[in-house]
Design a protein around this motif. Structure first.
Motif, short mmCIF file in Angstrom:
data_model
loop_
_atom_site.label_atom_id
_atom_site.label_comp_id
_atom_site.label_asym_id
_atom_site.label_seq_id
_atom_site.Cartn_x
_atom_site.Cartn_y
_atom_site.Cartn_z
N SER D 71 43.16 46.69 60.30
CA SER D 71 42.23 47.08 59.24
C SER D 71 42.97 47.24 57.92
O SER D 71 42.43 46.96 56.86
N LEU D 72 44.21 47.68 58.01
CA LEU D 72 44.94 47.89 56.76
C LEU D 72 45.28 46.55 56.10
O LEU D 72 45.23 46.43 54.87
N VAL D 73 45.61 45.57 56.92
CA VAL D 73 45.87 44.26 56.32
C VAL D 73 44.58 43.71 55.69
O VAL D 73 44.60 43.15 54.59
N ILE D 74 43.47 43.93 56.39
CA ILE D 74 42.20 43.50 55.81
C ILE D 74 41.95 44.24 54.50
O ILE D 74 41.54 43.64 53.49
N ASN D 75 42.25 45.54 54.51
CA ASN D 75 42.15 46.30 53.27
C ASN D 75 42.93 45.62 52.16
O ASN D 75 42.44 45.42 51.05
N GLY D 76 44.18 45.31 52.51
CA GLY D 76 45.01 44.69 51.48
C GLY D 76 44.39 43.40 50.97
O GLY D 76 44.34 43.15 49.75
N LEU D 77 43.89 42.61 51.88
CA LEU D 77 43.34 41.31 51.47
C LEU D 77 42.12 41.50 50.57
O LEU D 77 42.00 40.87 49.51
N VAL D 78 41.22 42.38 50.98
CA VAL D 78 40.00 42.50 50.16
C VAL D 78 40.32 43.19 48.85
O VAL D 78 39.68 42.92 47.82
N LEU D 79 41.31 44.08 48.85
CA LEU D 79 41.72 44.67 47.58
C LEU D 79 42.24 43.58 46.65
O LEU D 79 41.95 43.57 45.45
N LEU D 80 43.02 42.69 47.23
CA LEU D 80 43.53 41.57 46.43
C LEU D 80 42.36 40.76 45.87
O LEU D 80 42.34 40.40 44.69
N ALA D 81 41.39 40.51 46.75
CA ALA D 81 40.24 39.72 46.31
C ALA D 81 39.52 40.41 45.17
O ALA D 81 39.15 39.78 44.16
N SER D 82 39.33 41.72 45.31
CA SER D 82 38.56 42.40 44.27
C SER D 82 39.37 42.51 42.99
O SER D 82 38.83 42.36 41.89
N ALA D 83 40.68 42.74 43.14
CA ALA D 83 41.50 42.77 41.94
C ALA D 83 41.42 41.42 41.23
O ALA D 83 41.29 41.34 40.00
N GLY D 84 41.47 40.35 42.05
CA GLY D 84 41.36 39.02 41.45
C GLY D 84 40.05 38.85 40.72
O GLY D 84 40.00 38.38 39.57
N ALA D 85 38.98 39.25 41.38
CA ALA D 85 37.67 39.07 40.75
C ALA D 85 37.58 39.88 39.47
O ALA D 85 37.08 39.40 38.44
N LEU D 86 38.07 41.11 39.53
CA LEU D 86 38.03 41.96 38.33
C LEU D 86 38.80 41.31 37.18
O LEU D 86 38.33 41.28 36.04
N LEU D 87 39.97 40.80 37.51
CA LEU D 87 40.81 40.26 36.44
C LEU D 87 40.25 38.93 35.92
O LEU D 87 40.34 38.64 34.73
N ILE D 88 39.68 38.16 36.83
CA ILE D 88 39.13 36.89 36.36
C ILE D 88 37.95 37.16 35.42
O ILE D 88 37.76 36.48 34.41
#
Lengths: 626, 478, 100, 468, 176
Positions: D71-88
């Protein structure tokens, strides 16, 4: 060893320096430099021969390894040189006749813009030929073999702006490649069986082998295939006639005196193998005899002075192979030697004539030249007498030895063919001689401008002419000189020169003399034109060389071209297939895309289909629906 | 460490090239490739130590490079041909062109040194990318199609190989061994017969396409035709060897039983390719295509050498790869020089150029003679050994190979004579410049050198080949 | 006591009717209602099984379904309104610009 | 209560903080973005701290959620995704001030899906994820965006209905809602089979598996670019995570029934998805189909049903996500004011912006699976998983799909390197987008060149030792 | 049993009505009927709290919202459903629904869940019992639902904000 390398390397240096400093050298220097180097080679060769002669008779082999060629597993082959009395004879002829022809060429080529290139090629040829005869194993021999072919290619196509010369060069090269491949296969076959292709190694094995196995027949035949191509034996002979597109000294050196006889060298060199392959051995003799008479017949009606000589070369090569075929190895080598003298003389003299007539080669434009060019005429006459087998000129002795041995060994058919050919030779050679030098000049303008060649050309011709006269007397020396080479291993009991029956000699010489008179009667007394008889059936066929060119085109060239076209069609199909596959996938994708109709309800339907399918699948898997 | 040099220098050079001034990019690239060549000299004469670094520990992948006899001379071929190709390139190609060239050099060097399957595969695919972009941006009208064909056909093959690579490692692991991609560890492993056949062909397809061998050569005509001459030289000279090399390096140790099982089929396919390429070359009118199809035929010759499964044949192939690379590379570069002068590749449009450009004609002829297998030049040595191997295993293929040599002489000379000889019909062209001769002479010299002293290569290649083939233990082909 | 099996069957029937509604109606509002009916069918089945197991979790699930439905309907209606702000007819098939 | 759910709570707080920012500073929308980014970063740091803490796995809320390495790796992945979306979509007025809040809400749903261990959490996660995305999809303010939102909504509601009914049947078949108890409870097999089928449909719908994929291209094309990137990466991660946990934890003993079906779906998806990608001209749509195909790859990891499969899936999600982020960041920059990027818009990109072209190249090569990019290593790992599972069919399907997809990925590159006509219009680089693209590209290359650390992480995170 | 049949008929009738009604308003009313029938089911299934929630939230809040939107969007317009335009949609949908629904119904009838034999625990399903659950162990779910409602609120704001004044270029492109 060391002097062998020097002999070998000097002409190569010549070729290299002339090529490299082409722009810098004075215009006349290449010829002199090249001739000088070959002459030095000749001197060194004489010295080397003398040293060889000082060795005990049964140890007259000098051999050594220069460096590795291929090592590892599989083949292990070295750059090995091998010098024995047989090589020595060849060495002398190549450098000696070669040097004379180089000198002659200085005069012959003096106004050609490609003079430097010419001498580079010539030197390269000498190097290659020496490599061929000094090679210590078949692989190195093959390298020399192919390089002489390359040199021949260069020289035939020397006037590269002439389409006919270019085509002739290609034909020569491709046909010779066929022979090279034969040698390649043959030597690989030998290697596979004996793990070595050095002469000494092979001969030791051949000594004890029992003759007649298919392996020996095949390897001998494949090697003979190489000899056949190089020495223009039927049916691989057409390139030689076309090779006359090259400058005349080239014809003299390469396409008469030396290169084309490499096949004879190879066959005499490999005589222990021929003992083991009796069928091939017979075949060699038969094809040699056929080539002799066949080429002689073609020579009857040729209109081009060099073409006549070319076909006569073919015919004489047939003699040499006849000698090989009947086991008369020494006689074969003897005939090679005398042939080198008289055929070089003939070609060089013909070259002088052509030179005098500003490049004209057609017999129809000559006649009566003896007044203008007496020395040339004399040399030509001497050589003609020699080739016609008139005693005591050179050709008489060597031809006599061959025919005698053929008769003695019971090859009566071959003997008869040889005798007949001797007569035919006499006829067409005297026809040539009379048409060129006697009768009325057929082209007054050319005749008026004709003149005796310069000394630089005449002297070599005369020297060679002298050898054509006296060459026959080398026979007994040669017999002794070569006996260690041929007696070192088994199976050469027939090698030394022998004398045939007296009636044979009488018949042969008689035929030749009769032919002489016929030729005299026809072309001097009656003065008929060279074109006579070439419009009707037998003469026309002979003029066209019995249609062999057309036959080759029909049998080999065109089918290959058709196959090539077929391959191109297949290729288009394959490429279209690749493109079609890609386009097909692309089109498929494009056809598939409209499934995505944009209608939500369709999407939902698709989901529902999936639901039902998955439901059904799972229920089947757990056995609820069976 | 010279091995690392061979990889690192081109890579570093490539990156430097990106910032080089537009006109200076060629210089940077040339210097880089020359330094890499120096590294190769060091590798050859000073120190041949490889590297073996951990890479992905969890999968047993190690960055294992080694310059053994099999790859050593191919590395040299790579180093030499890149110097020549860069020098032969035009200065106004732009820095990205040289960037890709150097990346390509890096990838090929890695490929020829890799002894870990994973590493091998990585380089195997990486080298597709530079060529793809070189074709896309710096080639003729159909360059983009050619690039797509090149990439897709090659990747189709390599993807199957990828499955094969993983499967081999997995099977090795399930057999009880470690999970590793080290070729030496995987060699001679037991694979269930049914699977082995599939894996064998999965690998083979990749190499077959890359070589290319008939009938999977669909990418070849467009790629050879459209790419700029130096790139063609590299593809035909170096990259195509990767296919043959892969068969030797990867497949031989792992799939020797399958090679024996399918030997006849493979020989027949290769022989068809041999004839096919030669006959197709006979009727081409585009001089680059003649060479291309000739090369197709020669690749089939190398394949025949391998499939003969004899020492001589395999040694011959090992040698012939290097020899052919140098010669065909040189030939394509000369053709490129010719094309840039005449503006055409159709042989009917040219004739008698010898008169205005004798030096160009001489080098043209030299490489023509080399590729047609003139004894004395290296092509002959390779062909000889291959034919000897064929005689040992299946003699009929030796005869076919011999026949093809004759046809080769015919089609190569046909091109040379049509272009260079005969009456001059087209206008005069500029002869080779001194600086072009300056790198053609060493290349030609090298060809002659390895032609008269092939033992220099063959004797070094032997120990590796023993390893490759297990011949020591299994007693040779027949 | 009502037969729990048959309630599940009823749920399945309602589920199917809801699915048909989504598939055949062209009015997005009715489609949405049909989807809600599918949710309801599921909630019914949850409650039925909760009764059968005497387990409150099923009821909690049903409650969550109701609450989520409320949120979903809020958003859904907002989207439908914004889509049909400028259109004349409520026809989902007209909303098919994106395709291919 | 330990801090095991700290990352999730951080996001909840982040939502409120973001909304407060929106309300307080109406004209300075950037503050909301910063708040959201801060929440993401804090959550990420917390996730990393939790991962390195070995007190896992933890089960909370009556086994409703499980916090473990996975679950923590999934956390990391979706956090990455959301950070990406936010920054884009950084501070872009087209998306409004509420964009970051919605991103965080969806992020919460994704994180919950990673934790889910019972049906309640599963359903909540799905809806928490979907509802904000419906809004985001429709929030573009143009017709296509509204259409995308509507389609997503209707099909989402439909599929949620299917999912719910399936969960209900499973509940009836087993009497429990907890995944980990499903295996131990006496199942009523036919009911469970039907329930499993419907549940799987509901879940793979989110993943975008053929034939449940049809919303994907339309919604991706219609949605604004950052939202599309978010859906392509985040949703996929979350759906894959929950599908994997549901199947591996709940049904690993009954593998025989569900595994082959998923395998067939995976092969179908990989092949058809790539095939359809081949026909696309619009870049968002291309990436949508590519997303479908990549969902097929992900499904390979799941249907291999072994440890390698789970690990490979995690690894692949990361490399896929990085490539997608890079591609979307580049496309956002290229698009400028337009809604999307077509193949023609890419013409001459190499001259307009060589660096963007280089980044796009890396992203596309990674998607195509060329070595020295992460995409290759990911596919390599998946192949291992498939072959360890003795499923050569999956491996073949994977490579066949990859072959077909190749042309789709390299054609945009060829266009980019083609010389454009007319003047060279330079492209401006927003800093946030540049950060995304550079990090994503470096990550992609890093994963290709030296994947060992990440392989180590996923191997330790997906140590499902009851699997072989 | 009789109660079940009557309620089932009501529920199914409501369901079918939603699907076949020609006007959206009627569909909504049928759905309310369906929902109310389910609410009574909930009472019979010992879920009093849920029944209340169903009536209040679903019938009260959700459906009112629906009706509101229906009237808003269809006011003054011809709201008759147009002809089916997708070929085979209805037929396929019917077949699939019968297969899926029928199959599931058969499963549900043939394979009953494992009923617990003894009596219901105290407070099962009533306000007290649900309260204990929702405010104790399952509070987190309730919180999640709250977040969803928050999402819905944001959504309505976002989706119906006034259109911007023409597209303002975000990126200034160079003069071309």
């Amino acid at each position: 060893m060391q002097d062998l390398v020097e002999i070998l390397i000097l002409p190569l240096i010549g070729a290299g320096t002339i090529t490299a400093f082409k722009g810098i050298m004075p215009r006349r220097l290449p010829g002199i430099w090249a001739s000088f180097l070959v002459a030095v080679s000749f001197v060194l060769s004489v010295a080397a021969d003398r040293r060889l002669g000082q060795l005990a008779a049964h140890h007259r082999v000098i051999t050594g390894v220069l460096w590795n060629w291929v090592t590892g597993f599989g083949p292990t082959i070295h750059w090995r040189l091998y010098f024995d009395p047989l090589s020595a004879v060849w060495l002398l002829i190549i450098t000696g006749v070669g040097a004379l022809i180089h000198i002659y060429s200085i005069g012959y080529m003096h106004d050609d813009p490609g003079e430097g290139r010419f001498f580079a090629y010539l030197n390269f040829f000498i190097f290659s030929m020496l490599l061929l005869v000094l090679a210590g194993n078949l692989a190195i021999l093959l390298i020399g073999w192919a390089l002489v072919g390359l040199a021949s290619y260069f020289l035939i196509g020397f006037w590269y702006e002439r389409p006919s010369a270019v085509a002739a060069a290609k034909k020569a090269f491709v046909m010779n490649t066929l022979g090279d491949v034969g040698i390649l296969l043959g030597l690989a076959l030998l290697y596979v069986h004996y793990h070595g292709i050095g002469y000494a190694h092979l001969f030791r094995i051949f000594d004890t082998a029992r003759p007649g196995s298919a392996f020996f027949e095949w390897s001998a035949f494949l090697l003979y295939l190489g000899a056949m191509a190089k020495s223009a034996q039927f049916p691989l002979h057409m390139w030689l006639a076309d090779a006359m597109e090259g400058p005349t000294p080239v014809s003299a050196l390469i396409h008469a005196a030396t290169m084309v006889t490499a096949g004879v060298y190879l066959m005499t060199r490999l005589y222990p193998l021929l003992r083991l392959a009796p069928f091939t051995h017979q075949l060699i003799g038969a094809i040699g005899a056929f080539t002799a008479i066949f080429a002689a017949s073609i020579a009857f009606f040729q209109q081009d002075i060099k073409k006549v000589l070319a076909y006569s070369t073919l015919s004489q090569l047939g003699y040499m192979f006849l000698a090989v075929g009947v086991g008369a190895y020494t006689a074969g080598v003897f005939h090679f030697m005398t042939h080198a003298f008289f055929k070089a003389t003939l070609f060089l003299a013909a070259g002088s004539v052509i030179h005098a007539l500003a490049g004209e080669q057609d017999l129809g434009q000559m006649g009566g030249l003896w007044r203008k060019m007496p020395w040339t005429m004399a040399s030509f006459l001497a050589a003609t007498l020699a080739i016609a087998g008139i005693p005591p000129f050179a050709g008489y002795f060597s031809k006599e030895a061959i025919l005698g041995q053929a008769y003695n060994s019971g090859h009566l058919v071959l003997w008869a063919v040889g005798v007949l050919t001797a007569g035919m030779t006499s006829y067409y050679m005297f026809r040539l001689f009379f048409l060129t030098f006697f009768g009325k000049p057929r082209n007054a303008k050319l005749y008026d401008h004709a003149h005796e060649a310069p000394l630089v050309m005449t002297i070599p011709v005369v020297i060679l002419g002298v050898f054509s006269v006296i060459g026959g007397f080398f026979g007994s020396w040669l017999n002794g000189w070569l006996s260690p080479a041929f007696h070192q291993y088994l199976g050469a009991s027939t090698a030394p020169l022998e004398h045939g029956p007296v009636f044979g000699t009488v018949v042969t010489v008689g035929l030749a003399v009769i032919a002489f008179f016929v030729a005299y009667w026809l072309f001097v007394a009656r003065g008929i034109q060279p074109q006579a008889g070439t419009t009707r059936a037998p003469g026309l066929w002979m003029l066209k060389a019995w249609g062999m060119d057309a036959a080759w085109t029909a049998v080999a060239v065109n089918p290959l071209k058709w196959l090539g076209d077929a391959m191109l069609a297949v290729e288009r199909a394959i490429l279209a297939g690749v493109v079609g596959l890609a386009d097909g996938i692309q089109a498929w994708a494009s056809d598939l895309a409209p499934i995505q109709t944009g209608y939500v309800r369709r999407y939902a339907l698709s989901i529902m289909v999936g639901v039902v399918a998955l439901l059904a699948y799972y229920l089947i898997r757990i056995g609820f629906i069976s | 460490m010279f091995l690392v040099w061979l990889l690192a220098v081109p890579l570093a050079g490539a990156i430097v090239t990106l910032w080089a001034p537009a006109k200076g990019a060629k210089g940077v690239a040339a210097i880089t490739s020359f330094v890499a060549l120096l590294g190769y000299v060091g590798l050859l004469f000073v120190n041949r130590a490889g590297v073996n670094w951990p890479w992905i520990a969890a999968w047993g992948v190690r960055f294992h490079l080694q310059a053994d006899g099999l790859g050593l001379f191919l590395l040299g071929l790579n180093a030499v041909l890149f110097v020549v190709a860069i020098l032969a390139s035009s200065e106004d190609m732009g820095r990205i062109y040289y960037f890709w060239l150097l990346v390509l050099e890096f990838a090929v060097a890695g490929l020829f040194a890799a002894v870990d399957l994973f590493v091998f595969y990585v380089f195997w695919e990486v080298l597709l990318v530079p060529v793809f972009f070189l074709l896309t941006q710096w080639s003729g009208a159909r360059g983009r199609t050619a690039a797509l064909k090149w990439l897709i056909m090659n990747l189709v093959g390599s993807f199957f190989m990828l499955v094969g690579i993983v499967a081999v490692a997995v099977i090795h692991h399930q057999n009880g061994g470690a999970f590793t991609f080290e070729i030496a560890a995987l060699s001679g492993m037991a694979i269930p017969a049914g699977i082995a056949t599939w894996l064998f062909f999965a690998f083979l397809v990749a190499f077959w396409i890359k070589a290319p061998l008939w009938p999977l050569h669909g990418w070849m005509p467009d790629t050879y035709g459209e790419s700029p001459a130096p790139v063609t030289a590299l593809i035909s000279g170096v990259l195509s060897k990767a296919g043959i090399y892969g068969i030797l390096r990867v497949m031989m140790p792992i799939f020797l039983p399958q090679f024996r099982q399918f030997q006849l089929l493979l020989l027949i396919l290769a022989a068809i390719g041999l004839l096919y390429g030669a006959l197709a070359a006979l009727r081409q009118t585009d001089m680059k295509m003649v060479t291309a199809y000739g090369s197709l035929s020669h690749m089939a010759m190398m394949a025949l050498g391998i499939f003969s499964l004899t020492e001589a044949g395999i040694l011959g192939t090992t040698y012939y790869m290097v020899a052919h690379g140098l010669m065909v590379g040189g030939l394509f570069i000369v053709l490129g020089l010719l094309e840039s002068r005449t503006g055409t590749r159709t042989i009917q449009d040219m004739a008698g150029l010898n008169q205005s450009a004798p030096r160009l004609a001489a080098y043209f002829l030299f490489f023509v003679l080399g590729t047609l297998g003139l004894p004395g030049l290296p092509g002959f040595v390779g062909e000889y050994m291959i034919i000897q191997g064929l005689i040992q295993s299946q003699v009929v293929f030796a005869v076919i190979a011999g026949f093809v040599l004759v046809v080769a002489a015919w089609y190569m000379l046909r091109v040379f004579q049509a272009v260079m000889q005969g009456p001059a019909r087209s206008s005069a062209i500029r002869d080779l410049l001194a600086r072009q001769v300056a790198w053609l002479v060493p290349l030609a010299g090298l060809v002659v050198f390895i032609g008269i002293w092939p033992a220099g290569i063959t004797s070094h290649a032997v120990p590796s080949l023993y390893h490759v083939m297990h011949f020591a233990s299994q007693g040779g082909g027949r | 006591m009502i037969p729990l099996n048959w309630v599940v069957a009823l749920g399945a029937a309602l589920f199917a009717i809801g699915a048909v509604g989504v598939l055949v109606r062209k009015n997005p509002l009715i489609m949405f209602m049909a989807a809600e009916m599918m949710w309801n069918a599921a909630a019914l089945v949850f409650v039925t099984f909760a009764r059968s197991f005497h387990d409150m979790t099923g009821q909690v699930m049903a409650f969550i379904i109701i609450g989520t439905a409320a949120a979903e309907v809020g958003i859904g209606l907002a989207i439908i309104v914004s889509v049909y702000h400028h259109r004349h007819r409520l026809d989902i098939d007209e909303v098919s610009e994106l395709k291919g | 209560m330990s801090g095991a759910l700290g990352p999730e709570y951080t996001i909840v707080l982040g939502v409120f903080a973001t909304m407060i920012m929106v309300m307080l500073a109406k004209n300075r929308t950037i503050l909301a973005y910063w708040a959201a980014l801060a929440a993401v970063v804090v959550s990420g740091v917390w996730t990393i701290i939790l991962w390195s803490d070995r007190a896992l796995p933890l089960s909370l809320y009556a086994q409703g959620v499980t916090v473990d390495g996975f679950s923590l790796v999934i956390n990391g992945l979706v956090l990455l995704a959301s950070a990406g979306a936010l920054l884009i979509g950084w501070n872009d007025e087209r998306y409004g001030a509420d964009f970051p809040a919605l991103v965080l809400l969806a992020l919460l749903g994704m994180m919950v899906l990673g934790l889910a261990n019972n049906f309640l959490v599963l359903f909540l996660g799905i809806e928490l994820l979907s509802l904000p995305l419906y809004i985001l999809a429709a929030s573009g303010g143009y017709a296509e965006s509204r259409e995308a939102g509507l389609k997503y909504l209707l099909l989402g509601a439909f599929s949620s209905g299917i999912l719910l009914f399936g969960l209900a049947l499973l509940y009836g078949a087993s009497g429990t809602m907890v995944f980990t108890q499903l295996g131990n409870s006496p199942l009523i097999l036919p009911l469970a089979g039907a329930g499993l089928a419907l549940t799987v449909v509901g879940l793979v719908f989110k993943l975008g598996i053929i034939p449940f994929h049809m919303w994907v291209p339309d919604v991706y094309e219609g949605s604004p670019l950052p939202v599309t990137s978010y859906m392509a990466f985040g949703t996929k991660v979350a759906a894959a995570a929950v599908l994997l946990r549901f199947l591996f934890f709940g049904f690993s003993l009954a593998v025989g029934w569900w595994e082959p079906a998923l395998g067939y779906l995976a092969v179908l998806t990989m092949v058809a998805g790539n095939l359809l990608a081949l026909a696309q001209k619009d870049m968002k749509r291309l990436l949508a189909y590519s997303g479908i195909a990549n969902a097929g790859y992900v499904l390979v990891g799941i249907s291999a049903h072994n440890q390698s499969g789970a690990r490979a899936m995690l690894f692949y999600l990361l490399v896929y996500g990085l490539a997608v982020l890079a591609a979307f960041a580049v496309f956002t920059m290229v698009a400028g004011d337009r809604k999307s990027v077509s193949l023609n818009d890419l013409t001459g990109l190499a001259r307009r912006s060589p660096w963007l072209t280089a980044f796009l190249t890396v992203a596309m090569l990674s998607l195509a699976g060329i070595p020295l990019t992460g995409g290759f290593v990911g596919k390599f790992y998946l192949l291992q998983a498939a072959l360890y599972a003795n499923e050569p069919g999956l491996a073949i399907g994977l490579v066949v799909g990859a072959m077909i997809g190749l042309a789709a990925y390299v054609r945009p590159l060829q266009r980019a390197f083609q010389a454009g006509d007319g003047a060279v219009v330079p492209i401006r680089w927003p800093i946030a987008g540049a950060v995304v693209v550079i990090i994503a590209v470096l990550g992609t290359i890093g994963l290709g060149v030296y994947p060992a650390p990440i392989v180590h992480i996923v191997n330790h995170s997906a140590a499902f030792d009851w699997l072989h | 049993m009789i109660a079940f049949v009557i309620l089932a008929i009501l529920a199914l009738g409501g369901g079918v009505g939603v699907v076949v009604a020609r006007q959206p308003v009627h569909s909504a009313l049928f759905l309310i009927m369906n929902i109310l029938a389910l609410a009574i089911f909930y009472i019979l299934l010992s879920a009093e709290f849920l029944a209340a929630a169903q009536v209040i939230v679903y019938a009260g809040a959700i459906m009112v919202l629906f009706l509101f939107v229906v009237t808003l969007l269809t006011a003054g317009k011809d709201d008759a459903e147009p002809q089916e335009s997708l070929q085979g949609q209805r037929l396929t949908a019917g077949i699939l629904a019968v297969l899926a629904g029928g199959g599931l119904a058969v499963l549900g009838v043939l394979f009953p869940s494992r009923s617990v034999p003894f009596g219901l625990p105290p407070n099962f399903g009533n306000l007290h019992g649900m309260g204990l659950n929702l405010w104790n162990q399952d509070f987190v779910y309730l919180a999640a639902v709250a977040l969803m409602l928050l999402t819905a609120a944001i959504g309505v704001l976002v989706l119906n904000r006034p259109p911007r004044e023409g597209p303002k270029p975000r990126v200034k492109e160079g003069d071309s």
